[in-house]
Design a protein around this motif. Structure first.
Motif, mmCIF file in Angstrom:
data_model
loop_
_atom_site.group_PDB
_atom_site.id
_atom_site.type_symbol
_atom_site.label_atom_id
_atom_site.label_comp_id
_atom_site.label_asym_id
_atom_site.label_seq_id
_atom_site.Cartn_x
_atom_site.Cartn_y
_atom_site.Cartn_z
ATOM 1 N N PHE A 187 -5.282 8.894 38.367
ATOM 2 C CA PHE A 187 -5.081 8.803 39.812
ATOM 3 C C PHE A 187 -6.332 9.188 40.579
ATOM 4 C CE2 PHE A 187 -0.856 9.350 37.975
ATOM 5 C CZ PHE A 187 -0.347 8.121 38.332
ATOM 6 N N HIS A 188 -7.062 10.138 40.011
ATOM 7 C CA HIS A 188 -8.325 10.539 40.574
ATOM 8 C C HIS A 188 -9.259 9.325 40.649
ATOM 9 C CE1 HIS A 188 -10.699 13.696 42.021
ATOM 10 N NE2 HIS A 188 -11.573 13.734 41.043
ATOM 11 N N TYR A 189 -9.301 8.574 39.564
ATOM 12 C CA TYR A 189 -10.129 7.377 39.509
ATOM 13 C C TYR A 189 -9.684 6.356 40.539
ATOM 14 C CZ TYR A 189 -12.813 8.163 35.258
ATOM 15 O OH TYR A 189 -13.702 8.617 34.346
ATOM 16 N N LEU A 190 -8.386 6.105 40.540
ATOM 17 C CA LEU A 190 -7.858 5.072 41.430
ATOM 18 C C LEU A 190 -8.196 5.360 42.871
ATOM 19 C CD1 LEU A 190 -4.324 4.255 40.072
ATOM 20 C CD2 LEU A 190 -6.460 2.985 39.853
ATOM 21 N N LYS A 191 -8.095 6.642 43.211
ATOM 22 C CA LYS A 191 -8.290 7.049 44.587
ATOM 23 C C LYS A 191 -9.766 6.998 44.980
ATOM 24 C CE LYS A 191 -7.441 11.397 46.473
ATOM 25 N NZ LYS A 191 -8.117 11.470 47.743
ATOM 26 N N ASN A 192 -10.647 7.268 44.019
ATOM 27 C CA ASN A 192 -12.048 7.495 44.378
ATOM 28 C C ASN A 192 -13.054 6.427 43.957
ATOM 29 O OD1 ASN A 192 -12.013 10.251 45.659
ATOM 30 N ND2 ASN A 192 -10.906 10.641 43.766
ATOM 31 N N LEU A 193 -12.656 5.531 43.083
ATOM 32 C CA LEU A 193 -13.646 4.590 42.577
ATOM 33 C C LEU A 193 -13.420 3.168 43.087
ATOM 34 C CD1 LEU A 193 -13.876 5.818 38.870
ATOM 35 C CD2 LEU A 193 -15.199 6.569 40.840
ATOM 36 N N PRO A 194 -14.522 2.449 43.330
ATOM 37 C CA PRO A 194 -14.403 1.074 43.831
ATOM 38 C C PRO A 194 -14.092 0.098 42.693
ATOM 39 C CG PRO A 194 -16.725 1.672 43.612
ATOM 40 C CD PRO A 194 -15.927 2.863 43.159
ATOM 41 N N ILE A 195 -12.826 0.003 42.320
ATOM 42 C CA ILE A 195 -12.476 -0.850 41.194
ATOM 43 C C ILE A 195 -11.664 -2.058 41.643
ATOM 44 C CG2 ILE A 195 -12.586 0.833 39.331
ATOM 45 C CD1 ILE A 195 -9.622 1.280 39.793
ATOM 46 N N ALA A 196 -11.767 -3.136 40.847
ATOM 47 C CA ALA A 196 -11.081 -4.377 41.195
ATOM 48 C C ALA A 196 -9.806 -4.569 40.384
ATOM 49 C CB ALA A 196 -12.016 -5.555 40.965
ATOM 50 N N ARG A 197 -9.804 -4.044 39.146
ATOM 51 C CA ARG A 197 -8.576 -4.243 38.378
ATOM 52 C C ARG A 197 -8.326 -3.215 37.296
ATOM 53 N NH1 ARG A 197 -8.586 -9.556 34.606
ATOM 54 N NH2 ARG A 197 -10.516 -9.189 33.466
ATOM 55 N N LEU A 198 -7.073 -3.167 36.885
ATOM 56 C CA LEU A 198 -6.633 -2.267 35.829
ATOM 57 C C LEU A 198 -6.273 -3.076 34.595
ATOM 58 C CD1 LEU A 198 -4.052 0.069 37.643
ATOM 59 C CD2 LEU A 198 -6.529 0.351 37.362
ATOM 60 N N LYS A 199 -6.622 -2.535 33.435
ATOM 61 C CA LYS A 199 -6.173 -3.139 32.193
ATOM 62 C C LYS A 199 -5.177 -2.186 31.545
ATOM 63 C CE LYS A 199 -8.943 -5.763 29.883
ATOM 64 N NZ LYS A 199 -9.994 -6.249 28.947
ATOM 65 N N ILE A 200 -3.919 -2.605 31.482
ATOM 66 C CA ILE A 200 -2.886 -1.734 30.905
ATOM 67 C C ILE A 200 -3.097 -1.635 29.398
ATOM 68 C CG2 ILE A 200 -0.409 -1.314 30.637
ATOM 69 C CD1 ILE A 200 0.084 -3.175 32.987
ATOM 70 N N ASP A 201 -3.201 -0.404 28.914
ATOM 71 C CA ASP A 201 -3.508 -0.211 27.497
ATOM 72 C C ASP A 201 -2.439 -0.809 26.586
ATOM 73 O OD1 ASP A 201 -5.406 1.098 25.601
ATOM 74 O OD2 ASP A 201 -3.524 1.997 24.920
ATOM 75 N N ARG A 202 -2.934 -1.315 25.479
ATOM 76 C CA ARG A 202 -2.097 -1.940 24.454
ATOM 77 C C ARG A 202 -0.943 -1.052 23.993
ATOM 78 N NH1 ARG A 202 -6.129 -3.168 20.682
ATOM 79 N NH2 ARG A 202 -5.679 -1.530 19.210
ATOM 80 N N SER A 203 -1.176 0.261 23.960
ATOM 81 C CA SER A 203 -0.141 1.165 23.444
ATOM 82 C C SER A 203 1.127 1.151 24.298
ATOM 83 C CB SER A 203 -0.694 2.582 23.327
ATOM 84 O OG SER A 203 -1.107 3.036 24.590
ATOM 85 N N PHE A 204 1.024 0.807 25.576
ATOM 86 C CA PHE A 204 2.217 0.734 26.429
ATOM 87 C C PHE A 204 2.899 -0.625 26.299
ATOM 88 C CE2 PHE A 204 -0.632 3.672 28.698
ATOM 89 C CZ PHE A 204 0.158 4.810 28.630
ATOM 90 N N VAL A 205 2.060 -1.657 26.083
ATOM 91 C CA VAL A 205 2.574 -3.025 26.028
ATOM 92 C C VAL A 205 3.319 -3.267 24.709
ATOM 93 C CG1 VAL A 205 1.874 -5.460 26.015
ATOM 94 C CG2 VAL A 205 0.679 -3.824 27.500
ATOM 95 N N ARG A 206 2.819 -2.645 23.654
ATOM 96 C CA ARG A 206 3.304 -2.899 22.286
ATOM 97 C C ARG A 206 4.826 -2.797 22.168
ATOM 98 N NH1 ARG A 206 0.376 1.009 19.074
ATOM 99 N NH2 ARG A 206 1.985 2.360 19.911
ATOM 100 N N ASP A 207 5.402 -1.724 22.719
ATOM 101 C CA ASP A 207 6.825 -1.454 22.476
ATOM 102 C C ASP A 207 7.732 -1.729 23.673
ATOM 103 O OD1 ASP A 207 6.133 -0.628 19.889
ATOM 104 O OD2 ASP A 207 5.689 1.401 20.593
#
Ligand code: C2E
Ligand code: CA
Ligand code: CA
Ligand code: CA
Length: 278
Positions: A187-207
């Motif tokens: 959340f610290h990153y999301l709030k403070n960094l100029p980012i364009a997208r998130l890549k949801i980690d494989r470990s959450f997608v797997r199951d």
């Protein structure tokens, strides 16, 4: 022995444990491999979930070892990071990905961005943005066709990271957060960094299918990303069920074996050309 520095050194090198020796040998081999041009980039397509079109690709490094064959990054990236070789190696990756992408564009293949993984060591370099600017200039690739992936596990000073990323985005390059959800400062990153997208980690997608908690987490990440006006892509997508789930939750893109494994440049070049001629 204590009083004699030289003997002390000899004693230790003679007794060097096999793990340390292996590490030194690997670091030596990596330097040689960089000089001998033994590295190769594979590219994994990224698909738009509503149109099914290829809309991007991630560059993934391989080591074409003369004896061991194709070596995966998990077997040499950690040693490259520890020794610092990752800096020139990572620069080679950016250069090669830009060169290749520009070559495809010049062929008339539909323009898509290429994503490159950045290591924390590269990221900590003061002149990273100048290096990236130089590479873009000499390759002729427009900055918006290069994306840089950083991971949130990179233990860095958010102030400094923020400044560094700002300089990179001012060049016109996009930044994405890789392996999202596995770090501790999301959340610290999301709030403070100029980012364009998130890549949801494989470990959450797997199951997703078996584990309702994972399904809830993925759905929540997608919703949050969209509320923050960020693009979101799911990694490690392998099944039709996962595709349906992601689509029904309005995830933007997917990457994974379901679409395609990482391909060598000839193979993905052919895939992109076939798409053009269809
Ligand atoms: P990553 O950035 O999370 O890259 C995704 C990894 O997941 C790749 O492994 C890819 O082959 C694999 N993958 C893709 N789809 C699927 C799927 O459906 N199922 C499963 N089980 N795996 C899938 P790869 O190529 O072995 O790379 C591993 C890691 O090495 C990367 O993880 C990245 O952290 C690092 N890496 C790769 N290339 C570079 C590079 O050029 N520079 C740096 N610094 N790190 C790199
Ligand atoms: Ca990545
Ligand atoms: Ca990842
Ligand atoms: Ca990963």
């Amino acid at each position: 022995v204590k009083e004699n520095g030289k003997d002390d050194y000899l004693l230790h090198s003679g007794e060097m444990d096999p793990v340390a020796l292996h590490k030194l040998t690997l670091q030596h081999d990596l330097r040689k491999a960089l000089l001998n041009d033994e590295f190769q980039l594979y590219y994994q397509p990224q698909y738009d979930l509503s149109s099914g079109q290829i809309v991007g690709m991630e560059a993934l490094i391989r080591w074409k070892h003369p004896k061991r064959g194709l070596v995966p990054p998990c077997d040499f990236i950690p040693a490259a990071e520890e020794s610092g070789i990752i800096v020139p190696l990572g620069e080679w990756v950016i250069k090669e990905a830009c060169r290749q992408n520009k070559a495809w564009q010049d062929e008339g293949i539909p323009r898509i961005p290429v994503s490159v993984n950045l290591s924390i060591r590269q990221f900590s370099q003061r002149n990273l943005n100048e290096k990236v600017a130089d590479i873009l200039r000499s390759s002729g690739l427009e900055p918006r066709y290069l994306e840089l992936e950083i991971t949130e596990s990179m233990t860095m000073d958010v102030e400094r990271a923020s400044q560094c990323l700002k300089e990179l985005t001012e060049l016109g390059v996009n930044i994405s957060i890789d392996d999202f959800g596995t770090g501790y400062s999301s959340f610290h990153y999301l709030k403070n960094l100029p980012i364009a997208r998130l890549k949801i980690d494989r470990s959450f997608v797997r199951d997703i299918q078996q584990d309702p908690n994972d399904a809830a987490i993925v759905a929540a990440i997608i919703a949050m990303a969209h509320n923050l006006s960020l693009q979101v892509i799911a990694e490690g997508v392998e099944t039709e069920h996962q595709v349906h789930f992601l689509r029904s939750h309005r995830c933007d893109e997917m990457q994974g074996y379901y679409g395609s494994p990482p391909l060598c440049s000839e193979e993905i070049g052919k895939l992109l050309r076939d798409k053009l001629n269809r």
